[in-house]
Design an enzyme around this catalytic site. Structure first.
Site, short mmCIF file in Angstrom:
data_model
loop_
_atom_site.label_atom_id
_atom_site.label_comp_id
_atom_site.label_asym_id
_atom_site.label_seq_id
_atom_site.Cartn_x
_atom_site.Cartn_y
_atom_site.Cartn_z
N ARG A 212 -9.50 -8.02 4.06
CA ARG A 212 -8.22 -7.83 4.84
C ARG A 212 -8.26 -5.99 5.19
O ARG A 212 -7.90 -5.57 6.18
CB ARG A 212 -6.99 -8.21 4.16
CG ARG A 212 -5.36 -7.80 5.00
CD ARG A 212 -4.44 -8.23 4.24
NE ARG A 212 -3.14 -8.29 4.84
CZ ARG A 212 -2.32 -7.25 4.74
NH1 ARG A 212 -2.58 -6.18 3.64
NH2 ARG A 212 -1.21 -7.01 5.17
N GLN B 267 0.92 -1.37 0.19
CA GLN B 267 -0.10 -0.08 -0.07
C GLN B 267 0.74 1.23 0.29
O GLN B 267 1.87 1.33 0.61
CB GLN B 267 -0.92 0.16 1.18
CG GLN B 267 -2.17 0.87 1.24
CD GLN B 267 -3.31 0.23 2.09
OE1 GLN B 267 -3.40 -0.84 2.43
NE2 GLN B 267 -4.03 1.44 2.33
N SER C 228 4.01 -6.31 2.37
CA SER C 228 2.70 -6.46 3.31
C SER C 228 1.89 -6.97 2.43
O SER C 228 1.85 -8.28 2.29
CB SER C 228 2.29 -4.95 3.85
OG SER C 228 1.37 -5.04 4.57
N LEU C 229 0.63 -6.28 2.04
CA LEU C 229 -0.36 -6.79 1.01
C LEU C 229 0.48 -7.59 -0.18
O LEU C 229 -0.20 -8.39 -0.67
CB LEU C 229 -1.40 -5.72 0.63
CG LEU C 229 -0.95 -5.15 -0.66
CD1 LEU C 229 -1.51 -5.63 -1.84
CD2 LEU C 229 -1.54 -3.47 -0.37
N HIS D 71 0.26 -3.27 11.08
CA HIS D 71 1.35 -4.26 11.53
C HIS D 71 1.92 -3.93 13.13
O HIS D 71 2.90 -3.75 13.28
CB HIS D 71 2.78 -3.98 10.79
CG HIS D 71 2.25 -4.37 9.43
ND1 HIS D 71 2.01 -5.67 9.07
CD2 HIS D 71 2.08 -3.73 8.19
CE1 HIS D 71 1.82 -5.77 7.64
NE2 HIS D 71 1.88 -4.86 7.16
N GLN E 8 1.34 -12.02 9.74
CA GLN E 8 1.61 -10.81 9.22
C GLN E 8 0.75 -9.53 9.58
O GLN E 8 1.32 -8.27 9.83
CB GLN E 8 1.56 -11.11 7.95
CG GLN E 8 2.44 -9.90 6.96
CD GLN E 8 1.62 -9.66 5.74
OE1 GLN E 8 0.28 -8.94 5.74
NE2 GLN E 8 1.98 -9.78 4.47
#
Length: 318
Positions: free
Chosen positions: A123, A14, A98-99, A208, A257
Site C-alpha cells: 500500500r 501515518q 487510514s492505514l 485519499h 479507502q
C-alpha cells in the site's frame, strides 16, 4: 469487564510514527518482541531496527511507516492479551485512521499480522508511486471555522484547477484536503478567505483522493488474494463511518479507502452516540487520535496505550 458497548479501540495512521516507538514494549514484553519479529520475517527486512534506531527519514518513508505503525499497535494488543489477559473481544468496536484500519482488522483477527504487514508495505509503495513527486499536495484546514462545509467549499474552488477533494474529515477544526498542487494551492487561498487557517502538509503524496487510483488498483489485486475472515468485533470503516463485519464488504472498502475520504469525525460520532461507547483507547504510537476523541466525544474517556505502564493501568481499570 461488564458486558455492553462501552469500549472502542482506535488505531493511529501515518504521522504518528517516531524513532524509538515500540522500544519500551519490546524491552518489557516478550509478546511484543514476537510481533516485531513476525513483521520483520514477513517483510524480509529489519523494520524493527529502523523503528528503534532510525534514521528518521527511513522510518517516515510511506512504505516503512505504514507497516511500522501497525506493528506497534499489534504489539500492544498482543502484550495486553498475553501479559494482562485483556482481549480485543472485550471491546464493542475497533476503528483505525487510514492505514490504522488495517491494524484494527488485524487486532480483531480478520487479517494475520504477516499478511497485514505485506499489504501495508505494498500500500505504501503503491501510494508513493501513484503520483509524481511535486504534482500532488495536501493541506490541513484548522481553526474554529474549519468544518466540513468550509472544506467542501474550499475544495470546490480548487477543483476549477484540477483534482481537489476533502481527504480527511478528522474533527470540526481539523479537515484535510488533497489533490493536484495548483488546485490545493487555490483551495488554501479560498479557505483563508472563508476564515480558516490553512497549512500545507509535508507529505510525499496526495492521499485519499482520485489521484490514488493506480494504488487502489494495486490494492484490489492484492486484497483479492488476501485471506480475510469475520472480525471478532465490528470494524467501523473509514469509508462508511459504520460498523462492518462481512469479509467481502471489508475487502471492497479497503480498496475504496485508498481514494476515498477518511470519515473519522462521523465514525467517532457514531460510536459515541449510536454505539454507546463511553471509553476510547488509542492503541500503538502517539496520541493524535486521543486528542481528536476528546474534541469529538468530550463526554467519553479517552486514553492512549503507548508504553508498559499505560498498558498495566488500562488492564487494571477494566
Amino acid at each position: 469487564m461488564t458486558a455492553g458497548p462501552l469500549l472502542a479501540l482506535l488505531f493511529p495512521g501515518q504521522g504518528s510514527q517516531s524513532v524509538g516507538m515500540g522500544a519500551q514494549l519490546a524491552d518489557a514484553f516478550p509478546a511484543a518482541r514476537e510481533v516485531f519479529q513476525e513483521v520483520d520475517d514477513a517483510l524480509g527486512q529489519k523494520l524493527s531496527m529502523i523503528m528503534r534506531e532510525g534514521p528518521e527519514d527511513q522510518l517516515t518513508l510511506t512504505e516503512n511507516a505504514q507497516p511500522a505503525l501497525m506493528a506497534v499497535s499489534l504489539a500492544v494488543i498482543r502484550a495486553l492479551k498475553v501479559e494482562f489477559g485483556v482481549d480485543v473481544s472485550q471491546a464493542a468496536f475497533v476503528a483505525g485512521h487510514s492505514l490504522g484500519e488495517y491494524s484494527a482488522l488485524a487486532a480483531a483477527g480478520a487479517l494475520s499480522v504477516a499478511d497485514t504487514a505485506r499489504l501495508l508495505k505494498l500500500r505504501g509503495q503503491s501510494m508513493q508511486k501513484a503520483v509524481p513527486v511535486g504534482k500532488g499536495a495536501m493541506a490541513s484546514l484548522i481553526g474554529p471555522k474549519s468544518d466540513l462545509a468550509l472544506a467542501e467549499e474550499a475544495a470546490k474552488a480548487g477543483s476549477a484547477l484540477g483534482v481537489c477533494v476533502v481527504a480527511n474529515d478528522n474533527n470540526n477544526g481539523n479537515v484535510v484536503i488533497s489533490g493536484e498542487k495548483a488546485a490545493v494551492d487555490r483551495a488554501i487561498e479560498k479557505a483563508k478567505e472563508l476564515g480558516a487557517r490553512a497549512i500545507p502538509l509535508n507529505v510525499s503524496a496526495p492521499f485519499h483522493c482520485p489521484l490514488m487510483q493506480p494504488a487502489a488498483e494495486a490494492m484490489a489485486d492484492a486484497l483479492a488474494d488476501a485471506r480475510i475472515v469475520t472480525p471478532v468485533v465490528p470494524v467501523v470503516a473509514n469509508v462508511t463511518a459504520s460498523p462492518e463485519s462481512d469479509p467481502e464488504v471489508i475487502r471492497r472498502l479497503l480498496v475504496e479507502q485508498v481514494t476515498g475520504r477518511v470519515r473519522w469525525r462521523e465514525s467517532m460520532e457514531w460510536m459515541a452516540a449510536e454505539g454507546g461507547v463511553l471509553r476510547f483507547a488509542e492503541v500503538g504510537s502517539g496520541k493524535v487520535l486521543t486528542g481528536m476523541a476528546k474534541r469529538i466525544a468530550p463526554d467519553a474517556e479517552s486514553v492512549a496505550l503507548n508504553g508498559p505502564e499505560e498498558l498495566e493501568a488500562f488492564a487494571r481499570s477494566l
